[in-house]
Motif scaffolding. Structure first.
Motif, PDB file in Angstrom:
ATOM      1  N   VAL A  96       8.862  16.401   3.338  1.00  0.00           N
ATOM      2  CA  VAL A  96       9.352  14.745   3.110  1.00  0.00           C
ATOM      3  C   VAL A  96       9.125  13.378   2.906  1.00  0.00           C
ATOM      4  CG1 VAL A  96      11.452  13.547   4.684  1.00  0.00           C
ATOM      5  CG2 VAL A  96      10.980  16.306   4.734  1.00  0.00           C
ATOM      6  N   LEU A  97       7.869  12.756   3.592  1.00  0.00           N
ATOM      7  CA  LEU A  97       7.127  11.694   3.772  1.00  0.00           C
ATOM      8  C   LEU A  97       6.973  11.826   1.759  1.00  0.00           C
ATOM      9  CD1 LEU A  97       6.162   9.554   5.358  1.00  0.00           C
ATOM     10  CD2 LEU A  97       4.047  10.928   5.205  1.00  0.00           C
ATOM     11  N   GLU A  98       6.064  13.275   1.354  1.00  0.00           N
ATOM     12  CA  GLU A  98       5.567  12.501  -0.013  1.00  0.00           C
ATOM     13  C   GLU A  98       6.686  12.289  -0.955  1.00  0.00           C
ATOM     14  OE1 GLU A  98       3.825  16.324  -0.837  1.00  0.00           O
ATOM     15  OE2 GLU A  98       1.352  15.213   0.806  1.00  0.00           O
ATOM     16  N   LYS A  99       7.976  13.034  -0.799  1.00  0.00           N
ATOM     17  CA  LYS A  99       9.044  13.492  -1.296  1.00  0.00           C
ATOM     18  C   LYS A  99       9.634  11.629  -1.961  1.00  0.00           C
ATOM     19  CE  LYS A  99      13.492  15.356  -3.012  1.00  0.00           C
ATOM     20  NZ  LYS A  99      13.848  16.129  -2.308  1.00  0.00           N
ATOM     21  N   ILE A 100       9.816  11.107  -0.129  1.00  0.00           N
ATOM     22  CA  ILE A 100       9.794   9.682  -0.016  1.00  0.00           C
ATOM     23  C   ILE A 100      10.161   8.887  -0.357  1.00  0.00           C
ATOM     24  CG2 ILE A 100      11.935   8.469   1.079  1.00  0.00           C
ATOM     25  CD1 ILE A 100      12.919  10.850   2.600  1.00  0.00           C
ATOM     26  N   MET A 101       9.175   8.156  -0.615  1.00  0.00           N
ATOM     27  CA  MET A 101       7.575   7.840  -0.072  1.00  0.00           C
ATOM     28  C   MET A 101       7.395   7.537  -2.306  1.00  0.00           C
ATOM     29  SD  MET A 101       4.742   7.599   2.479  1.00  0.00           S
ATOM     30  CE  MET A 101       4.592   5.672   2.047  1.00  0.00           C
ATOM     31  N   SER A 102       7.282   8.269  -2.853  1.00  0.00           N
ATOM     32  CA  SER A 102       7.094   8.616  -4.322  1.00  0.00           C
ATOM     33  C   SER A 102       7.906   7.527  -5.225  1.00  0.00           C
ATOM     34  CB  SER A 102       6.441  10.309  -4.455  1.00  0.00           C
ATOM     35  OG  SER A 102       5.407  10.293  -4.334  1.00  0.00           O
ATOM     36  N   ARG A 103       9.632   8.875  -4.184  1.00  0.00           N
ATOM     37  CA  ARG A 103      11.026   8.118  -4.906  1.00  0.00           C
ATOM     38  C   ARG A 103      11.087   6.992  -4.621  1.00  0.00           C
ATOM     39  NH1 ARG A 103      14.920  11.134  -2.099  1.00  0.00           N
ATOM     40  NH2 ARG A 103      14.968   8.791  -0.829  1.00  0.00           N
ATOM     41  N   ASP A 104      11.062   5.855  -3.128  1.00  0.00           N
ATOM     42  CA  ASP A 104      11.373   4.730  -2.644  1.00  0.00           C
ATOM     43  C   ASP A 104       9.963   3.620  -3.143  1.00  0.00           C
ATOM     44  OD1 ASP A 104      13.965   6.262  -3.500  1.00  0.00           O
ATOM     45  OD2 ASP A 104      13.978   6.149  -0.816  1.00  0.00           O
ATOM     46  N   TYR A 105       9.016   4.433  -2.803  1.00  0.00           N
ATOM     47  CA  TYR A 105       8.612   3.398  -2.405  1.00  0.00           C
ATOM     48  C   TYR A 105       7.572   4.080  -3.195  1.00  0.00           C
ATOM     49  CZ  TYR A 105      10.336   2.251   1.471  1.00  0.00           C
ATOM     50  OH  TYR A 105      11.721   0.885   1.817  1.00  0.00           O
ATOM     51  N   PRO A 106       7.091   3.179  -5.001  1.00  0.00           N
ATOM     52  CA  PRO A 106       5.968   3.138  -5.360  1.00  0.00           C
ATOM     53  C   PRO A 106       5.328   2.494  -5.312  1.00  0.00           C
ATOM     54  CG  PRO A 106       7.052   2.676  -7.055  1.00  0.00           C
ATOM     55  CD  PRO A 106       7.922   2.667  -5.850  1.00  0.00           C
ATOM     56  N   VAL A 107       5.042   0.953  -4.465  1.00  0.00           N
ATOM     57  CA  VAL A 107       3.945   0.466  -4.364  1.00  0.00           C
ATOM     58  C   VAL A 107       4.020   0.033  -2.637  1.00  0.00           C
ATOM     59  CG1 VAL A 107       4.980  -1.748  -4.842  1.00  0.00           C
ATOM     60  CG2 VAL A 107       2.616  -1.954  -4.705  1.00  0.00           C
ATOM     61  N   VAL A 108       3.161  -0.029  -2.128  1.00  0.00           N
ATOM     62  CA  VAL A 108       3.160   0.045  -0.515  1.00  0.00           C
ATOM     63  C   VAL A 108       2.181  -1.601  -0.551  1.00  0.00           C
ATOM     64  CG1 VAL A 108       3.951   2.022  -0.114  1.00  0.00           C
ATOM     65  CG2 VAL A 108       1.515   1.721   0.153  1.00  0.00           C
ATOM     66  N   THR A 109       1.955  -2.226   0.224  1.00  0.00           N
ATOM     67  CA  THR A 109       1.279  -3.151   1.262  1.00  0.00           C
ATOM     68  C   THR A 109       1.460  -3.206   2.278  1.00  0.00           C
ATOM     69  OG1 THR A 109       2.462  -4.957  -0.319  1.00  0.00           O
ATOM     70  CG2 THR A 109       0.974  -5.879   1.772  1.00  0.00           C
ATOM     71  N   GLN A 110      -0.033  -3.423   2.581  1.00  0.00           N
ATOM     72  CA  GLN A 110      -0.565  -2.722   4.237  1.00  0.00           C
ATOM     73  C   GLN A 110       0.331  -4.193   5.405  1.00  0.00           C
ATOM     74  OE1 GLN A 110      -4.981  -2.618   4.813  1.00  0.00           O
ATOM     75  NE2 GLN A 110      -4.594  -5.041   5.947  1.00  0.00           N
ATOM     76  N   GLY A 111       0.302  -3.568   6.252  1.00  0.00           N
ATOM     77  CA  GLY A 111       1.185  -4.319   7.252  1.00  0.00           C
ATOM     78  C   GLY A 111       3.075  -4.542   6.882  1.00  0.00           C
ATOM     79  N   GLN A 112       3.180  -4.649   5.442  1.00  0.00           N
ATOM     80  CA  GLN A 112       4.467  -3.698   5.922  1.00  0.00           C
ATOM     81  C   GLN A 112       5.800  -2.744   6.374  1.00  0.00           C
ATOM     82  OE1 GLN A 112       5.432  -1.905   1.723  1.00  0.00           O
ATOM     83  NE2 GLN A 112       6.358  -3.350   1.557  1.00  0.00           N
ATOM     84  N   THR A 113       6.715  -3.244   6.684  1.00  0.00           N
ATOM     85  CA  THR A 113       7.336  -1.808   7.435  1.00  0.00           C
ATOM     86  C   THR A 113       8.294  -1.273   6.370  1.00  0.00           C
ATOM     87  OG1 THR A 113       6.871  -2.352   9.589  1.00  0.00           O
ATOM     88  CG2 THR A 113       8.654  -0.786   9.137  1.00  0.00           C
ATOM     89  N   ILE A 114       8.475  -0.197   6.164  1.00  0.00           N
ATOM     90  CA  ILE A 114       9.153   0.620   4.974  1.00  0.00           C
ATOM     91  C   ILE A 114      10.448   1.699   5.889  1.00  0.00           C
ATOM     92  CG2 ILE A 114       7.336   0.358   3.678  1.00  0.00           C
ATOM     93  CD1 ILE A 114       7.017   3.691   3.827  1.00  0.00           C
ATOM     94  N   ALA A 115      11.907   2.074   5.078  1.00  0.00           N
ATOM     95  CA  ALA A 115      12.438   2.572   5.546  1.00  0.00           C
ATOM     96  C   ALA A 115      12.450   3.537   5.148  1.00  0.00           C
ATOM     97  CB  ALA A 115      14.191   0.961   5.845  1.00  0.00           C
ATOM     98  N   LEU A 116      12.181   4.641   5.265  1.00  0.00           N
ATOM     99  CA  LEU A 116      12.569   6.034   4.249  1.00  0.00           C
ATOM    100  C   LEU A 116      13.590   6.649   4.874  1.00  0.00           C
ATOM    101  CD1 LEU A 116       9.566   7.291   4.801  1.00  0.00           C
ATOM    102  CD2 LEU A 116       9.934   6.177   3.109  1.00  0.00           C
TER     103      LEU A 116
END
Length: 240
Positions: free
Chosen positions: A130-150
């Protein structure tokens, strides 16, 4: 290729986009940009846009912002549509001007995550998938220190996750990248209190040896011994 501009920022809730698209993108870091920007990016270049789809959206006053991916070039002229949770994180108000800057983050090789609700997340049938699928779909790029919503659409649940650390830089692309994932202690993690040693109750069988106890002179046993069965003569072990 250096590129930056300023646009009016509105959340998806203020857009006239298809409701299905709004629902799909509001828990992501994907943005909508105007078609005119696509023209600006391609007019002097014959290169593919494959490596030109990441933009840092920044608050004009503070300079604080986050790097986002582009979903489509379909917003109204002069407008960028942004997920509301990113606007909140960057203190960006509806209708304010923001700076849009083209960036080229490197492929990531490490990310450390911190779940806000690990107990709920661990109940999923396959949390890793689930983690891999949603992050690849919705968060192609991430930034250190941010909070993401899956957003786990199957259960209509949103899981908040902190991006604690990223390598080789503070902003990384995770699409088609071989990334080692580590987890920090979840925010709902509670340390178990050490179990105190169990003190055995004092029993008559564990009382002090009889040699240490004074026997009264007038002590008289209440047991009648059968001297024929238990004669008083003693034998030392090993004696003849």
């Amino acid at each position: 290729m250096a590129f930056s501009t300023e646009l009016l920022c509105f959340s998806y809730a203020c857009s006239s986009q298809n409701p299905d698209m709004v629902e799909k993108l509001k828990h992501s870091n994907k943005i909508l940009l105007p078609e005119s920007m696509l023209f600006e990016l391609t007019k002097d270049s014959h290169d593919s846009l494959e490596n030109k789809l990441y933009f840092k959206v920044s608050h004009k006053e503070t300079g604080y912002g986050e790097v986002c991916g582009v979903h489509e070039f379909s917003s109204p002229p002069g407008v960028v549509h942004l997920p509301y949770h990113i606007m909140t994180s960057c203190s960006i108000d509806e209708g304010s001007n923001v700076k849009i800057e083209l960036v080229a983050p490197p492929k990531g090789d490490f990310v450390k995550l911190r779940l806000h609700n690990s107990k709920e997340f661990s109940k999923l049938s396959d949390p890793k998938a689930v983690l891999e699928k949603i992050m690849s779909r919705d968060y192609p790029v991430v930034t250190q220190g941010q909070t993401i919503a899956l957003h786990y659409t199957e259960l209509n649940k949103v899981f908040m996750i902190d991006i604690v650390e990223t390598k080789p830089s503070e902003v990384i692309e995770i699409l088609n990248a071989d990334i080692n994932v580590d987890f920090d202690k979840a925010l709902d993690y509670v340390e178990e209190e050490p179990t105190p040693p169990v003190e055995e109750a004092w029993s008559e069988s564990k009382s002090a040896p009889s040699s240490s106890r004074a026997i009264p002179r007038n002590y008289k046993t209440t047991v009648d011994y059968d001297m024929k069965r238990f004669p008083g003569a003693g034998h030392r072990l090993g004696s003849k």
